[in-house]
Scaffold this motif. Structure first.
Motif, mmCIF file in Angstrom:
data_model
loop_
_atom_site.group_PDB
_atom_site.id
_atom_site.type_symbol
_atom_site.label_atom_id
_atom_site.label_comp_id
_atom_site.label_asym_id
_atom_site.label_seq_id
_atom_site.Cartn_x
_atom_site.Cartn_y
_atom_site.Cartn_z
ATOM 1 N N LYS A 113 4.969 9.463 0.338
ATOM 2 C CA LYS A 113 4.740 7.793 0.473
ATOM 3 C C LYS A 113 2.866 8.476 -0.096
ATOM 4 O O LYS A 113 2.813 7.288 -0.928
ATOM 5 C CB LYS A 113 4.740 7.268 1.378
ATOM 6 C CG LYS A 113 6.064 6.697 2.227
ATOM 7 C CD LYS A 113 6.879 5.881 1.129
ATOM 8 C CE LYS A 113 6.078 4.077 1.392
ATOM 9 N NZ LYS A 113 6.302 3.006 0.383
ATOM 10 N N ASN B 147 1.844 7.012 -3.730
ATOM 11 C CA ASN B 147 0.687 6.267 -3.711
ATOM 12 C C ASN B 147 -0.873 6.889 -4.236
ATOM 13 O O ASN B 147 -1.902 6.144 -4.943
ATOM 14 C CB ASN B 147 0.339 4.941 -2.500
ATOM 15 C CG ASN B 147 1.860 4.430 -2.112
ATOM 16 O OD1 ASN B 147 0.827 2.945 -2.667
ATOM 17 N ND2 ASN B 147 2.622 4.514 -1.509
ATOM 18 N N PHE C 27 -2.763 0.440 1.084
ATOM 19 C CA PHE C 27 -1.917 1.531 1.779
ATOM 20 C C PHE C 27 -2.209 2.556 2.793
ATOM 21 O O PHE C 27 -2.124 2.526 3.380
ATOM 22 C CB PHE C 27 -1.891 2.703 0.329
ATOM 23 C CG PHE C 27 -0.306 3.589 1.029
ATOM 24 C CD1 PHE C 27 0.824 3.742 1.336
ATOM 25 C CD2 PHE C 27 -1.348 5.424 0.713
ATOM 26 C CE1 PHE C 27 1.802 4.266 1.670
ATOM 27 C CE2 PHE C 27 0.096 6.019 1.375
ATOM 28 C CZ PHE C 27 0.766 5.551 2.195
ATOM 29 N N LYS D 39 -3.674 1.035 5.763
ATOM 30 C CA LYS D 39 -1.945 1.303 6.676
ATOM 31 C C LYS D 39 -2.109 2.064 7.672
ATOM 32 O O LYS D 39 -1.500 1.939 8.362
ATOM 33 C CB LYS D 39 -1.188 0.847 5.827
ATOM 34 C CG LYS D 39 -0.685 -1.013 5.257
ATOM 35 C CD LYS D 39 0.389 -0.892 4.781
ATOM 36 C CE LYS D 39 0.754 -2.215 3.862
ATOM 37 N NZ LYS D 39 2.372 -2.438 2.961
#
Length: 198
Positions: free
Chosen positions: A27, A31, A78, A81
């Protein structure tokens, strides 16, 4: 016993969490691009430098002079998070397994802070730095530097295996509650500029 707990927990933690670690790495690559891992020299036991590893949460953006932009400008939704979930800390289990960190202890800060500590604050380096610690479950980044260092030194003076287990359990609770992740008005935490107490 503390070192045995560190070795066993970090080894099995890396094995059990391997699928999550791989997913988070993928991820981040998607990103934020490469590199996936953020490496930085931090002071360890007795101030000895080591390379701490964690997942990258910010963009690598520089100003015209080649200096990193402020955290608030480099942080992404992102990345926030990741920080809120504490998943960015998972690679530090490798530092624990190698003996550079412990599961529990004062958080490893920046090398440039070393000459800024007063004598009492510098005692935080009498134990291995931790993935989590007494200060992290008692305010984390939402408390002042002075309060944080007092909590660190309290841990140095009072740490036991039972206290470490208590801190680890309370850390799990804190991760779900998401308390004290950032200092008020800052994307992460304001820099430490020294203490007025000698």
């Amino acid at each position: 016993m503390k070192r045995i707990l560190d070795i066993v927990t970090s080894f099995f933690g890396l094995l059990i969490l391997a699928p999550i670690i791989v997913l988070v790495a993928w991820k981040i690559r998607k990103n934020l691009g490469s590199p996936v891992i953020f490496r930085q020299t931090r002071p360890g036991l007795n101030g000895k430098p080591f390379n701490m590893v964690k997942f990258r949460t910010m963009k690598d953006e520089l100003d015209a002079q080649g200096n990193s932009l402020p955290d608030a400008e480099r942080m992404t939704a992102f990345g926030n998070k990741l920080r809120n979930s504490s998943l960015d800390e998972l690679p530090e289990l490798w530092n624990v397994l190698k003996g550079e960190m412990s599961l529990v202890g004062p958080r490893p800060l920046l090398m440039q802070y070393l000459p800024l500590y007063n004598k009492e604050q510098s005692r935080r380096h009498e134990v291995r730095p931790g993935v989590t610690g007494w200060a992290q479950i008692n305010g984390r980044n939402a408390i002042s530097w002075e309060d944080k260092f007092k909590l660190d030194v309290w841990y140095v003076n009072n740490h036991t295996l039972l206290l470490d287990i208590k801190i680890l359990l309370l850390t799990v609770k804190k991760v779900f509650v998401k308390e004290g992740i950032s200092a008020e008005g800052h994307a992460t935490i304001e820099p430490f500029n020294g203490s007025s107490n000698e």
